[in-house]
Scaffold this motif. Structure first.
Motif, short mmCIF file in Angstrom:
data_model
loop_
_atom_site.label_atom_id
_atom_site.label_comp_id
_atom_site.label_asym_id
_atom_site.label_seq_id
_atom_site.Cartn_x
_atom_site.Cartn_y
_atom_site.Cartn_z
N LEU A 40 0.83 -1.20 0.00
CA LEU A 40 0.00 0.00 0.00
C LEU A 40 0.87 1.25 0.00
O LEU A 40 0.53 2.26 -0.64
N LEU A 41 1.99 1.20 0.69
CA LEU A 41 2.87 2.37 0.80
C LEU A 41 3.89 2.46 -0.32
O LEU A 41 4.30 3.58 -0.70
N THR A 42 4.32 1.32 -0.87
CA THR A 42 5.43 1.33 -1.83
C THR A 42 5.04 0.88 -3.22
O THR A 42 5.80 1.11 -4.18
N GLY A 43 3.93 0.19 -3.32
CA GLY A 43 3.54 -0.37 -4.61
C GLY A 43 4.10 -1.74 -4.88
O GLY A 43 3.77 -2.37 -5.89
N ASP A 44 4.93 -2.25 -3.99
CA ASP A 44 5.55 -3.58 -4.17
C ASP A 44 5.25 -4.48 -2.97
O ASP A 44 5.32 -4.03 -1.81
N PHE A 45 4.97 -5.75 -3.26
CA PHE A 45 4.74 -6.75 -2.21
C PHE A 45 6.05 -7.46 -1.89
O PHE A 45 6.67 -8.04 -2.80
N PRO A 46 6.50 -7.43 -0.65
CA PRO A 46 7.68 -8.24 -0.29
C PRO A 46 7.31 -9.72 -0.35
O PRO A 46 6.31 -10.15 0.23
N ASP A 47 8.09 -10.51 -1.06
CA ASP A 47 7.79 -11.94 -1.19
C ASP A 47 9.10 -12.70 -1.35
O ASP A 47 9.79 -12.54 -2.36
N PRO A 48 9.51 -13.47 -0.34
CA PRO A 48 8.74 -13.76 0.88
C PRO A 48 8.74 -12.56 1.83
O PRO A 48 9.59 -11.67 1.72
N VAL A 49 7.78 -12.60 2.76
CA VAL A 49 7.66 -11.53 3.74
C VAL A 49 8.04 -12.07 5.11
O VAL A 49 7.59 -13.13 5.52
N SER A 50 8.90 -11.35 5.81
CA SER A 50 9.37 -11.78 7.14
C SER A 50 8.65 -10.99 8.23
O SER A 50 8.35 -9.81 8.05
N ILE A 51 8.39 -11.67 9.34
CA ILE A 51 7.81 -11.02 10.50
C ILE A 51 8.61 -11.43 11.73
O ILE A 51 9.41 -12.38 11.68
N THR A 52 8.39 -10.71 12.83
CA THR A 52 9.05 -11.04 14.09
C THR A 52 7.99 -11.50 15.09
O THR A 52 7.03 -10.77 15.36
N LEU A 53 8.16 -12.71 15.62
CA LEU A 53 7.20 -13.30 16.55
C LEU A 53 7.53 -12.92 17.99
O LEU A 53 8.63 -12.40 18.27
N PRO A 54 6.62 -13.16 18.94
CA PRO A 54 6.84 -12.71 20.32
C PRO A 54 8.12 -13.22 20.96
O PRO A 54 8.69 -12.55 21.82
N LYS A 55 8.60 -14.39 20.56
CA LYS A 55 9.83 -14.92 21.15
C LYS A 55 11.06 -14.65 20.31
O LYS A 55 12.12 -15.22 20.55
N GLY A 56 10.91 -13.79 19.30
CA GLY A 56 12.07 -13.36 18.54
C GLY A 56 12.31 -14.10 17.24
O GLY A 56 13.20 -13.71 16.47
N GLN A 57 11.57 -15.17 16.95
CA GLN A 57 11.76 -15.87 15.68
C GLN A 57 11.37 -14.94 14.53
O GLN A 57 10.48 -14.10 14.67
N THR A 58 12.03 -15.11 13.38
CA THR A 58 11.75 -14.27 12.22
C THR A 58 11.46 -15.13 11.00
O THR A 58 12.26 -15.18 10.05
N PRO A 59 10.33 -15.83 10.99
CA PRO A 59 10.01 -16.68 9.84
C PRO A 59 9.68 -15.85 8.61
O PRO A 59 9.24 -14.70 8.70
N ALA A 60 9.87 -16.46 7.45
CA ALA A 60 9.52 -15.83 6.17
C ALA A 60 8.39 -16.63 5.53
O ALA A 60 8.39 -17.87 5.56
N PHE A 61 7.42 -15.93 4.97
CA PHE A 61 6.24 -16.55 4.38
C PHE A 61 6.15 -16.19 2.90
O PHE A 61 6.28 -15.03 2.52
N ALA A 62 5.90 -17.20 2.06
CA ALA A 62 5.65 -16.95 0.65
C ALA A 62 4.22 -16.46 0.47
O ALA A 62 3.30 -16.93 1.16
N LEU A 63 4.02 -15.53 -0.43
CA LEU A 63 2.68 -15.02 -0.70
C LEU A 63 1.98 -15.90 -1.73
O LEU A 63 2.56 -16.24 -2.76
N ALA A 64 0.74 -16.24 -1.42
CA ALA A 64 -0.07 -17.00 -2.36
C ALA A 64 -1.00 -16.10 -3.15
O ALA A 64 -1.47 -16.48 -4.23
N VAL A 65 -1.28 -14.91 -2.60
CA VAL A 65 -2.20 -13.95 -3.22
C VAL A 65 -1.65 -12.55 -3.01
O VAL A 65 -1.14 -12.24 -1.93
N GLU A 66 -1.74 -11.73 -4.03
CA GLU A 66 -1.43 -10.30 -3.85
C GLU A 66 -2.27 -9.49 -4.84
O GLU A 66 -2.45 -9.88 -5.99
N GLU A 67 -2.82 -8.38 -4.35
CA GLU A 67 -3.67 -7.53 -5.18
C GLU A 67 -3.57 -6.10 -4.68
O GLU A 67 -3.75 -5.84 -3.49
#
Length: 370
Positions: A40-67
């Motif tokens: 929404l802010l940049t026009g580009d979808f990060p793929d894979p997208v990484s997040i930070t979980l409560p215990k510090g893990q940083t998994p990356a997720f592949a996108l199945a849908v983007e619009e």
């Protein structure tokens, strides 16, 4: 035994099962939200997208849908529950992010396949989308981080949906709990911890063995990460003393009966430990339920009148029963903890083990001791 296993405790138990962990619907929704808001802010979808979980893990997720449209951005992640027999494994979790007027903050909506709360007793108000508190916090934190990076105010509406979620929810207890229209978006750690009964019980036994071999005299059986934090705060127990009991209270008690330690603390959510108080040794929701008439009877012993007992017996959840009693000054939490301790001692059959029980609510606040 490798070094990690030698340390024992919860992390070693998880490794010992040999099962592959997965990600909660809350983690998937956070990843989808992060990708959508970034686009929404940049026009580009990060793929894979990484997040930070409560215990510090940083998994990356592949996108199945983007619009990306003029109205907002949407992204979707397919949930991988690892080796856990989770009904939501393979479900497509979507998040649509739209801008809101300045000062609106972050607002959550239930899209198709995500339920709405219609009864009291849950950690969300009636009328709210069934997106639980920790996933909400995670999504807010990621929105705030991305907003700061791009100089945005972060005033957005997040609509979470799950493809075929209403159909999948028929295999859950949501309808009985008054969550209508679909699934709940769940997760306190972001990680789905898988188990088979035999592997998990074997891991509990190993945890007891390692603690005893290290000379520990006090161990704690915990139903999850929230109760684990509670016993660490209460007693300063090391990781090696923590047994990830999960739903298998009976497995802990029977093994400690044969391999005693001086002291066993059992700590868990009020609803789960109310099942132990009622005599259930398997606390899984598919195999035992919170018995509200039983809670009503306990409350009577603590001074509840007929009207309160009736309301407890027909409460939507154990948490609602607890809150009713708290408002009336009836110590239901302590009564449940004391009865759970009695049941534990019955299973121990006179083994030289001192037992105490701590009940916590979803936030980790101690609501009962026995």
């Amino acid at each position: 035994m490798n070094a990690a296993e030698a340390r024992g405790g919860r992390s070693a138990q998880l490794k010992h099962t040999g099962l592959r962990p997965g990600w909660t619907t809350g983690a998937c929704a956070t990843a989808a939200t992060t990708a959508a808001y970034t686009a929404l802010l940049t026009g580009d979808f990060p793929d894979p997208v990484s997040i930070t979980l409560p215990k510090g893990q940083t998994p990356a997720f592949a996108l199945a849908v983007e619009e990306l449209t003029a109205q907002g951005a949407s992204a979707g992640v397919v949930k991988d529950a690892g080796d856990d027999p989770d009904v939501t494994h393979g479900a497509l979790v979507r998040s649509t992010v739209r801008r809101l007027p300045p000062g609106s903050g972050v607002v959550f909506r239930a899209g198709p396949g995500v339920g709405t709360v219609t009864l009291p007793g849950l950690p969300l108000d009636v009328g709210e989308p069934a997106v639980n508190p920790v996933p909400r916090r995670l999504m807010r934190e990621h929105v705030e981080r991305i907003a700061a990076e791009h100089g945005d105010a972060g005033d957005v509406e997040i609509t979470v949906s799950v493809d075929h979620g209403e159909e999948i929810a028929r295999s859950t207890w949501n309808g009985r709990l008054g969550i209508l229209g679909g699934l709940s978006i769940l997760g306190t750690t972001g990680v789905v911890v898988p188990y088979s009964c035999s592997a998990w019980i074997d891991s509990i036994r190993r945890g007891v063995d390692v603690a005893r071999a290290a000379g520990l005299t006090h161990v704690a059986g915990c139903t999850g990460s929230t109760s684990e934090k509670t016993v660490v705060a209460e007693y300063g127990l090391p990781d090696i003393a923590l047994l990830d009991m999960g739903d298998f209270a009976g497995a802990v008690l029977k093994y400690v009966r044969r391999h005693p330690v001086d002291r066993l603390t059992i700590c868990g959510g009020f609803a789960k430990l109310s099942k132990l108080a009622a005599g259930h040794l398997d606390l899984h929701s598919a195999r035992s339920q919170v018995n509200k008439p039983f809670l009503a009877g306990l409350a009577r012993t603590g001074g509840a009148n007929d009207d309160l007992a009736s309301r407890i017996a027909t409460a939507n959840t154990g948490l609602e029963a607890l809150r009713l009693c708290e408002a009336a000054g009836v110590p239901l939490g302590d009564l449940v903890a004391a009865r759970a301790r009695d049941e534990a001692l019955t299973v121990l059959r006179g083994a030289p083990v001192a037992v105490d029980v701590i009940c916590v609510d979803r936030a980790g606040v101690v609501v009962g001791r026995g």
